[in-house]
Design an enzyme around this catalytic site. Structure first.
Site, PDB file in Angstrom:
ATOM      1  N   ASP A   1      25.626 -21.961 -39.266  1.00  0.00           N
ATOM      2  CA  ASP A   1      24.123 -22.147 -39.730  1.00  0.00           C
ATOM      3  C   ASP A   1      23.807 -20.775 -40.416  1.00  0.00           C
ATOM      4  O   ASP A   1      22.336 -20.372 -39.471  1.00  0.00           O
ATOM      5  CB  ASP A   1      23.894 -22.858 -39.023  1.00  0.00           C
TER       6      ASP A   1
ATOM      7  N   LEU B   1       5.377 -19.755 -31.200  1.00  0.00           N
ATOM      8  CA  LEU B   1       6.008 -19.080 -32.533  1.00  0.00           C
ATOM      9  C   LEU B   1       6.483 -19.694 -33.105  1.00  0.00           C
ATOM     10  O   LEU B   1       6.307 -18.799 -34.650  1.00  0.00           O
ATOM     11  CB  LEU B   1       7.493 -18.257 -31.497  1.00  0.00           C
ATOM     12  N   GLY B   2       7.601 -20.329 -33.297  1.00  0.00           N
ATOM     13  CA  GLY B   2       6.953 -21.042 -34.849  1.00  0.00           C
ATOM     14  C   GLY B   2       8.420 -22.979 -34.325  1.00  0.00           C
ATOM     15  O   GLY B   2       8.235 -23.418 -33.160  1.00  0.00           O
ATOM     16  N   GLU B   3       8.761 -23.262 -35.120  1.00  0.00           N
ATOM     17  CA  GLU B   3       9.754 -24.033 -35.320  1.00  0.00           C
ATOM     18  C   GLU B   3      11.209 -24.060 -35.688  1.00  0.00           C
ATOM     19  O   GLU B   3      11.369 -23.502 -36.311  1.00  0.00           O
ATOM     20  CB  GLU B   3       9.277 -25.359 -36.278  1.00  0.00           C
ATOM     21  N   GLY B   4      11.757 -24.124 -34.571  1.00  0.00           N
ATOM     22  CA  GLY B   4      13.208 -24.319 -34.682  1.00  0.00           C
ATOM     23  C   GLY B   4      14.456 -25.404 -34.870  1.00  0.00           C
ATOM     24  O   GLY B   4      13.432 -26.862 -35.132  1.00  0.00           O
ATOM     25  N   SER B   5      14.984 -25.552 -34.738  1.00  0.00           N
ATOM     26  CA  SER B   5      15.765 -26.725 -35.448  1.00  0.00           C
ATOM     27  C   SER B   5      15.749 -27.753 -33.852  1.00  0.00           C
ATOM     28  O   SER B   5      15.953 -27.133 -32.485  1.00  0.00           O
ATOM     29  CB  SER B   5      17.475 -26.492 -35.045  1.00  0.00           C
ATOM     30  N   TYR B   6      15.514 -29.408 -33.593  1.00  0.00           N
ATOM     31  CA  TYR B   6      15.088 -29.900 -32.696  1.00  0.00           C
ATOM     32  C   TYR B   6      13.576 -29.639 -32.080  1.00  0.00           C
ATOM     33  O   TYR B   6      13.030 -30.845 -31.667  1.00  0.00           O
ATOM     34  CB  TYR B   6      15.903 -30.211 -32.661  1.00  0.00           C
ATOM     35  N   GLY B   7      13.359 -28.350 -31.912  1.00  0.00           N
ATOM     36  CA  GLY B   7      11.814 -28.312 -31.068  1.00  0.00           C
ATOM     37  C   GLY B   7      11.539 -27.116 -31.454  1.00  0.00           C
ATOM     38  O   GLY B   7      11.487 -26.680 -32.740  1.00  0.00           O
ATOM     39  N   SER B   8      10.561 -26.764 -30.892  1.00  0.00           N
ATOM     40  CA  SER B   8       9.308 -25.874 -31.352  1.00  0.00           C
ATOM     41  C   SER B   8       9.127 -24.986 -30.143  1.00  0.00           C
ATOM     42  O   SER B   8      10.290 -24.933 -28.973  1.00  0.00           O
ATOM     43  CB  SER B   8       7.524 -26.424 -31.037  1.00  0.00           C
TER      44      SER B   8
END
Length: 493
Positions: A145, A32-39
């Site tokens: 955030d 799906l994409g990139e979040g904080s700290y990981g895919s």
């Protein structure tokens, strides 16, 4: 007998499921994409058939922050907060299994449709978001955030708070925080000033998010983030660029969010009673824009797959013709980008780079393959300092990323470096701010000299910011090196 798809939601992974390998429990479908700290990946829970989201986090990432995120999600049980189902260790990755929100983030929807939202759509999203914040704040948790990229929508239009990578909990012994954390443009003045803050810091961020949804980007998005950090605490609260486009109710709602004194700022509970929120329409009004965004995403995915197949065929032909393998840059060639158009008012077109800005600052971006490649190359997985001094400001990752992107283009940027070095030499020492803060000497300068000083002020500030950033990195790097050395030693045992 065929087992029907369950109507009841998956509450938690069973003990039996948690002892198995994750591949035995889930079928991973797509990234799906990139979040904080990981895919983040989309997957199906085999036993129930329920779709879930799985965040895969490399163990080299900041485990303390990841454990904090899991801990916060475990404690939350609200329709307005993304649910946590369980976690696994697999090789060098931690798999965090969470609720799947099929429509993606609000910023994804804006980017895919290339349109800002209407007041009705914004009010409906804000109502759910405020209910999520009311729940978190009642639990004495600060999200820290809040932005359009961290508000997820399911396919029915229900908004849920996500990405607790920098969230914190208020305790009796630590009632207020004094660490700068979050994304610069959305940060409350008291957070930037590090004077201690509480739950209403999220309310300021919600006000900025309201402007972001209406105009396509937050205030100050067009200027350097470091300059924004100086301007947010000193300038009056931001407003809409064209206030006449918006109703008095919406304008007043944003005004109540963006009160600089946190003691006078409204709470989530109070804002839920605001006329703009009380008159919000049901979530059904969001279904058309969600359907449109998902259709666009599906078409782009099909086009990308088609282009990749064509490039694969071409590369095979080239290999046969020349007996050499020809490498194709499929990711950059196949990524769709929105055209640059207008960015004013409701239902207007916005520039793609204004929403893409958020991806550099920690917002999940669906299927943004070219940016993912850049992040892998420069290795800037979000990291907050784990020392007792408190977490590292997340916005510093933005500057690290910009530096790493600029490295391959040193020749192209030679003129910029020359300008910077020239600017360092053209400011006489007596132009610096007097240590005692006495500016009476300005009265004796001519009008032309005062004009020159005023023009030189911005370059001087840029120089100070650059010097500050270099000093910060010079102090930070030895700490990171020492941490990496300790991790390597621990892995050897």
């Amino acid at each position: 007998m065929e087992q029907p798809a369950p109507k009841s939601k998956l509450k938690k992974l069973s003990e039996d499921s948690l002892t198995k390998q994750p591949e035995e429990v889930f079928d991973v479908l797509e990234k799906l994409g990139e979040g904080s700290y990981g895919s983040v990946f989309k997957a199906i829970h085999k036993e129930s058939g329920q779709v879930v989201a799985i965040k895969q986090v490399p163990v080299e990432s900041d485990l303390q922050e990841i454990i904090k995120e899991i801990s916060i999600m475990q404690q939350c049980d609200s329709h307005y907060v993304v649910k946590y189902y369980g976690s696994y260790f697999k090789n060098t990755d931690l798999w965090i299994v969470m609720e799947y929100c099929g429509a993606g983030s609000v910023s994804d929807i804006i980017r895919l449709r290339n349109k800002t939202l209407t007041e009705d759509e914004i009010a409906t999203i804000l109502r759910s978001t405020l209910k999520g914040l009311e729940y978190l704040h009642f639990m004495r948790k600060i999200h820290r955030d809040i932005k359009a990229g961290n508000i997820l929508l399911n396919t029915e239009g229900h908004a849920k708070l996500a990405d607790f990578g920098v969230a914190g909990q208020l305790t009796d012994t630590m009632a207020k925080r004094n660490t700068v954390i979050g994304t610069p443009f959305w940060m409350a003045p008291e957070v930037i000033q590090e004077i201690g803050y509480n739950c209403v810091a999220d309310i300021w961020s919600l006000g900025i998010t309201s402007i972001e949804m209406a105009e396509g980007k937050p205030p100050y998005a067009d200027i350097h983030p470091m300059r924004a950090i100086f301007m947010i605490p000193t300038n009056p609260p931001p407003t809409f660029r064209k206030p006449e486009l918006w109703t008095d109710e919406f304008t007043d709602f944003v005004k109540k969010c963006l009160v600089k004194n946190p003691e006078q700022r409204a709470t989530a509970t109070q804002l839920l009673q605001h006329p703009f929120i009380k008159n919000a329409k049901p979530v059904s009004i969001l279904r058309d824009l969600i359907t449109e965004a998902m259709d666009i995403k599906a078409k782009r995915h099909e086009e990308l797959q088609r282009e990749l197949e064509e490039e694969d065929e071409n590369s095979e032909e080239d290999e046969l013709d020349s007996h050499t393998m020809v490498k194709t840059n499929s990711e950059s060639a196949g990524t769709m980008r929105a055209a640059s158009t207008m960015s004013e008012g409701a239902q207007t077109m916005i520039e793609h780079n204004s929403t893409m800005l958020e991806s550099d600052l920690g917002t999940m971006v669906i299927n943004s393959d070219d940016e993912e490649e850049e992040e892998e190359e420069d290795g800037t997985m979000k990291r907050n300092a784990t020392s007792p001094q408190g977490p590292r400001p997340s916005f510093m990752d933005y500057f690290d990323k910009q530096d790493s992107k600029n490295k391959p283009h040193d020749n192209c940027n030679q003129n910029l470096h020359e300008q910077y070095h020239i600017s360092k030499n053209v400011f006489p020492d007596n132009w610096k701010v007097p240590p005692d803060g006495d500016f009476d000497f300005l009265k004796n300068l001519s009008f032309e000299e005062l004009q020159m000083r005023l023009k030189a002020l911005d370059p001087m500030m840029e120089r100070e910011i650059e010097d500050l950033r270099q000093r910060y990195n010079a102090k930070r790097q030895p700490i990171l090196d020492a941490m990496d050395a300790k991790k390597r030693r621990q892995q050897n045992f």
